[in-house]
Enzyme design. Structure first.
Site, PDB file in Angstrom:
ATOM      1  N   GLY A  25      21.038 -14.145   7.408  1.00 34.84           N
ATOM      2  CA  GLY A  25      20.571 -15.426   6.890  1.00 34.84           C
ATOM      3  C   GLY A  25      21.364 -16.553   7.522  1.00 34.84           C
ATOM      4  N   SER A  26      21.716 -17.538   6.703  1.00 34.94           N
ATOM      5  CA  SER A  26      22.406 -18.731   7.196  1.00 34.94           C
ATOM      6  C   SER A  26      23.690 -18.368   7.961  1.00 34.94           C
ATOM      7  CB  SER A  26      22.708 -19.645   5.999  1.00 34.94           C
ATOM      8  OG  SER A  26      23.496 -20.743   6.386  1.00 34.94           O
ATOM      9  N   HIS A 106      32.838 -15.739   1.621  1.00 39.12           N
ATOM     10  CA  HIS A 106      33.107 -16.404   0.347  1.00 39.12           C
ATOM     11  C   HIS A 106      33.754 -15.331  -0.525  1.00 39.12           C
ATOM     12  CE1 HIS A 106      32.763 -18.736  -3.255  1.00 39.12           C
ATOM     13  NE2 HIS A 106      31.636 -18.221  -3.699  1.00 39.12           N
ATOM     14  N   GLY A 132      25.511 -22.229   8.046  1.00 45.25           N
ATOM     15  CA  GLY A 132      25.389 -21.423   9.252  1.00 45.25           C
ATOM     16  C   GLY A 132      24.814 -22.182  10.434  1.00 45.25           C
ATOM     17  N   SER A 250      29.004 -54.077   2.599  1.00 44.06           N
ATOM     18  CA  SER A 250      29.292 -55.498   2.357  1.00 44.06           C
ATOM     19  C   SER A 250      30.418 -55.646   1.339  1.00 44.06           C
ATOM     20  CB  SER A 250      28.035 -56.186   1.823  1.00 44.06           C
ATOM     21  OG  SER A 250      27.760 -55.712   0.511  1.00 44.06           O
TER      22      SER A 250
HETATM   23  P1  NAD Z   1      21.400 -16.080   3.023  1.00 41.65           P
HETATM   24  O1  NAD Z   1      20.733 -16.068   1.701  1.00 41.65           O
HETATM   25  O2  NAD Z   1      21.105 -17.179   3.972  1.00 41.65           O
HETATM   26  O3  NAD Z   1      21.119 -14.716   3.832  1.00 41.65           O
HETATM   27  C1  NAD Z   1      21.062 -13.488   3.206  1.00 41.65           C
HETATM   28  C2  NAD Z   1      20.771 -12.387   4.204  1.00 41.65           C
HETATM   29  O4  NAD Z   1      21.049 -11.155   3.556  1.00 41.65           O
HETATM   30  C3  NAD Z   1      19.315 -12.333   4.643  1.00 41.65           C
HETATM   31  O5  NAD Z   1      19.266 -11.979   5.999  1.00 41.65           O
HETATM   32  C4  NAD Z   1      18.759 -11.196   3.800  1.00 41.65           C
HETATM   33  O6  NAD Z   1      17.721 -10.551   4.434  1.00 41.65           O
HETATM   34  C5  NAD Z   1      19.959 -10.285   3.707  1.00 41.65           C
HETATM   35  N1  NAD Z   1      19.913  -9.388   2.543  1.00 41.65           N
HETATM   36  C6  NAD Z   1      19.565  -9.700   1.286  1.00 41.65           C
HETATM   37  N2  NAD Z   1      19.659  -8.604   0.508  1.00 41.65           N
HETATM   38  C7  NAD Z   1      20.097  -7.594   1.317  1.00 41.65           C
HETATM   39  C8  NAD Z   1      20.383  -6.217   1.117  1.00 41.65           C
HETATM   40  N3  NAD Z   1      20.255  -5.649  -0.071  1.00 41.65           N
HETATM   41  N4  NAD Z   1      20.812  -5.488   2.181  1.00 41.65           N
HETATM   42  C9  NAD Z   1      20.958  -6.038   3.405  1.00 41.65           C
HETATM   43  N5  NAD Z   1      20.698  -7.340   3.651  1.00 41.65           N
HETATM   44  C10 NAD Z   1      20.264  -8.084   2.615  1.00 41.65           C
HETATM   45  O7  NAD Z   1      22.972 -15.953   2.727  1.00 41.65           O
HETATM   46  P2  NAD Z   1      24.115 -16.986   3.176  1.00 41.65           P
HETATM   47  O8  NAD Z   1      23.861 -18.310   2.536  1.00 41.65           O
HETATM   48  O9  NAD Z   1      24.313 -16.888   4.644  1.00 41.65           O
HETATM   49  O10 NAD Z   1      25.375 -16.360   2.428  1.00 41.65           O
HETATM   50  C11 NAD Z   1      26.063 -15.230   2.942  1.00 41.65           C
HETATM   51  C12 NAD Z   1      27.502 -15.316   2.496  1.00 41.65           C
HETATM   52  O11 NAD Z   1      28.099 -16.453   3.112  1.00 41.65           O
HETATM   53  C13 NAD Z   1      27.680 -15.495   0.994  1.00 41.65           C
HETATM   54  O12 NAD Z   1      28.842 -14.809   0.604  1.00 41.65           O
HETATM   55  C14 NAD Z   1      27.881 -16.990   0.857  1.00 41.65           C
HETATM   56  O13 NAD Z   1      28.604 -17.340  -0.307  1.00 41.65           O
HETATM   57  C15 NAD Z   1      28.689 -17.273   2.107  1.00 41.65           C
HETATM   58  N6  NAD Z   1      28.681 -18.655   2.594  1.00 41.65           N
HETATM   59  C16 NAD Z   1      27.496 -19.323   2.754  1.00 41.65           C
HETATM   60  C17 NAD Z   1      27.488 -20.622   3.243  1.00 41.65           C
HETATM   61  C18 NAD Z   1      26.199 -21.364   3.477  1.00 41.65           C
HETATM   62  O14 NAD Z   1      26.259 -22.513   3.868  1.00 41.65           O
HETATM   63  N7  NAD Z   1      25.005 -20.786   3.290  1.00 41.65           N
HETATM   64  C19 NAD Z   1      28.706 -21.252   3.561  1.00 41.65           C
HETATM   65  C20 NAD Z   1      29.895 -20.534   3.442  1.00 41.65           C
HETATM   66  C21 NAD Z   1      29.860 -19.240   2.944  1.00 41.65           C
END
Ligand code: NAD
Ligand code: MG
Length: 328
Positions: A25-26, A106, A132, A250
């Site tokens: 994901g992100s 996180h 991301g 301002s």
């Molecule tokens: P996201 O929701 O964007 O992506 C989730 C991904 O996980 C997707 O590809 C999904 O297909 C996959 N997924 C979901 N269930 C699954 C499973 N059972 N098995 C395998 N894959 C599975 O998540 P994100 O926002 O990138 O968050 C990921 C981590 O990064 C979290 O711990 C979040 O707290 C942390 N984080 C996120 C951000 C942000 O800006 N989004 C910033 C810093 C830290």
């Protein structure tokens, strides 16, 4: 405060080693692509048939099921939603090599004991301070998004160096990596998003919009005032803090800020912030969120619908569709 930069990092502990990214994901996509472009051997672990599988393959990555992907990995990064990490960890743990490392972006799952890492596994945190998309874009442009680093379990004696090598691979070390703990990262991150960044800011916007509309002003004018123009202010704060904002607004706006800001965000708001922080620190927030997630997210869905059906959304969509430069 301990900050590491590129010069403090030795990435040789990861050369010819496999880094497995669970989730695309992100954060997952950004980390996987940046690490690959940095020359590391990256494998992405995803559920077969999921939408991300084709996307990761199209990006030129090797994709396997989570169980196959973790085999042979030196680092396994859990970049799925926080609420999925417990079940995912339990389903792949038997396939993770003895002496490997678990990495999180996180600290939630580890800090609140959703994941209790096997004793032989280094357990570290590399938390980019940005979404991301930004982590990827800054890397491609030769920069990096700053990160936090923490070590929960140092089984190898080399956990910090391993985490720093990963942070260099995603570009974070170019901007600086600050040392923290899982507790500090988790609690401050949750507080920031709840009280200020997401929860606090959106409630402030909606309350300001409702105040103006209830007083008889046009919703379109209210929208421009309280949501549209926020970007200008946030950009100034982001680039140069309070000083730069005050320099560009301002004198009338600055005077209004100084005398009226504390009337709106007052002792009652500060007491509420403290209560939010206490719920995070004593585990109340985590317990409730885990229960909500396990119940299928009924409140999450109804509250989200209410947010998305607010009149400011209708007015905003109409006005934004006229600003074609926003679509780019
Ligand atoms: P996201 O929701 O964007 O992506 C989730 C991904 O996980 C997707 O590809 C999904 O297909 C996959 N997924 C979901 N269930 C699954 C499973 N059972 N098995 C395998 N894959 C599975 O998540 P994100 O926002 O990138 O968050 C990921 C981590 O990064 C979290 O711990 C979040 O707290 C942390 N984080 C996120 C951000 C942000 O800006 N989004 C910033 C810093 C830290
Ligand atoms: Mg809100």
């Amino acid at each position: 405060m301990q900050m590491y930069s590129q010069a403090d990092v030795d990435t040789s502990c990861l050369s010819d080693r496999q880094v497995t990214i669970l989730g695309y994901g992100s954060q997952g996509r950004a980390h996987a692509l940046n690490l690959k472009d940095s020359g590391f051997n990256v494998v992405v672990g995803l559920r077969p048939g999921g939408a991300s599988w084709a996307a990761a393959e199209a990006d030129g990555l090797t994709v396997k099921t989570p169980n196959d992907a973790v085999k042979g990995a030196t680092i396994v990064a859990f970049l799925t939603p926080d609420m999925v990490q417990k079940s995912l960890y339990l389903s792949v743990i038997d396939d993770i090599d003895v002496g490997a490392a678990l990495l999180f972006a996180h600290g939630f799952a580890v800090h609140f004991k959703q994941v209790e890492p096997r004793k032989d596994l280094d357990t570290v945190l590399i938390a980019p301070k940005g979404p991301g998309g930004l982590v990827r874009r800054q890397y491609e442009e030769g920069h990096g998004v700053p990160c936090l680093v923490a070590v929960h379990q140092d089984s190898s004696g080399n956990a910090l160096q391993l985490a720093l090598a990963y942070s260099a691979g995603i570009g974070g070390a170019r901007a600086g990596v600050i040392e923290t703990t899982f507790a500090e990262e988790t609690e401050t991150d949750l507080f920031g998003e709840q009280a200020v960044l997401c929860g606090g800011t959106t409630e402030l916007i909606v309350a300001g919009f409702e105040t103006l509309v209830e007083a008889g002003y046009q919703p379109e004018v209210a929208y421009y005032e309280v949501m549209h123009e926020l970007k200008l202010i946030v950009d100034l704060l982001h680039e140069g803090g309070l000083r730069k904002m005050h320099k560009f607004i301002s004198d009338t706006a600055a005077w209004g800020d100084l005398i009226s800001g504390p009337r709106v965000v007052n002792q009652t708001s500060r007491d509420a912030m403290k209560a939010v922080l206490t719920d995070i620190q004593d585990g109340t927030f985590a317990r409730n969120w885990i229960a909500e997630s396990e119940a299928g997210m009924p409140q999450f869905k109804s509250k989200m619908n209410a947010d998305l059906e607010h009149p400011i959304e209708k007015v905003g969509a109409d006005l934004r569709s006229r600003m074609d430069w926003l679509q780019e």
